[in-house]
Design an enzyme around this catalytic site. Sequence first.
Site, PDB file in Angstrom:
ATOM      1  N   LEU A   1      62.044  44.314  34.179  1.00 43.46           N
ATOM      2  CA  LEU A   1      61.019  44.184  35.199  1.00 43.46           C
ATOM      3  C   LEU A   1      60.987  45.509  35.954  1.00 43.46           C
ATOM      4  CD1 LEU A   1      61.686  40.640  36.773  1.00 43.46           C
ATOM      5  CD2 LEU A   1      59.939  41.253  35.085  1.00 43.46           C
ATOM      6  N   ASP A   2      59.812  45.886  36.467  1.00 45.55           N
ATOM      7  CA  ASP A   2      59.726  47.109  37.263  1.00 45.55           C
ATOM      8  C   ASP A   2      60.602  46.993  38.505  1.00 45.55           C
ATOM      9  OD1 ASP A   2      57.892  48.051  35.447  1.00 45.55           O
ATOM     10  OD2 ASP A   2      56.149  47.441  36.633  1.00 45.55           O
ATOM     11  N   LYS A   3      60.945  48.122  39.084  1.00 48.14           N
ATOM     12  CA  LYS A   3      61.851  48.182  40.229  1.00 48.14           C
ATOM     13  C   LYS A   3      61.480  47.183  41.327  1.00 48.14           C
ATOM     14  CE  LYS A   3      63.500  51.353  43.814  1.00 48.14           C
ATOM     15  NZ  LYS A   3      63.394  52.731  44.377  1.00 48.14           N
TER      16      LYS A   3
END
Length: 299
Positions: free
Chosen positions: A133-135
């Site tokens: 997942l993105d940051k």
Amino acid sequence: MNILADENIRIDKYISNKFEEIPREKVKDFIKDKKILVDEKKVKPSYKLELGDMINISDELFKKPEIRPEKMDIKIIYENEDYAIIDKDENVMVHPAGSIVTATLVNGLLEKFGYDNLSHIGGDDRPGIVHRLDKDTTGLMLIAKNNKSYKYFKDLFEKRKVDKEYFAICHGIFDNKKDTIETFIDRDPNNRRKMAVRPSGRKAISKYEVIKEANGFSLVKVKILTGRTHQIRVHMTYINHPILGDPVYGNVGHKFNLEHQLLHCHKLGFVDQSGEYKIFETEVHDDFKKYQKVLKLGD
């Protein structure tokens, strides 16, 4: 390492584009320290390459520092001997990248489970990591606790046999309340840190449904059939409904003090090694709930 230049651009930009995991500032330092040469000669970071220039790069550039276990509050939704389902917080990178080797989810996983209780064939810096997942995207992630489990779930993700569903708060009121977005996504040629809809890319399919709309914003449920980098963020921007707070793809003015996208993976479903279909769900996090309430998009 020796590579032949095939673009007429600055050498620091060329190398950071070629090796995206290495920060450009680190490349500049290596050039200044004569650890990156052109035809065995020292150059400046601003040196513009000529086609056919031989770039000599010290192997030190690619050495990765040790990744240490760190105490981290990891919310475990479910676990057995083969895998765990966690609920990732915002502002947490999934794995080390470039010079960032601390405060990532991997550091926390090493502390929580130990190296021997995580898969390690996905990369030395990615024990347990099957997907990302993105940051600042929150929500459910699957963690592989052994190599056999990693191979099993990696195959499921690649064959699109994992159900992934997200909630997002998007700008604007949708004309089509339910639709499928099917494009090709590739690196943005003008910014290698971004992705873009381009015919040269890989197929990306997202299905969305508007759940509620108010005050010029929409609460949207998105199911992704593919798993391209930044897929939902790129697709929502592509149809002119960027996600609220997205600092990279949003580019839309708003009155809120928000610098991260309101995007949450709330559901994962798959058939695990036992042959049973498992489904896991989690609520959106506090910041998401706050803006739902402010915008009258739910509790």
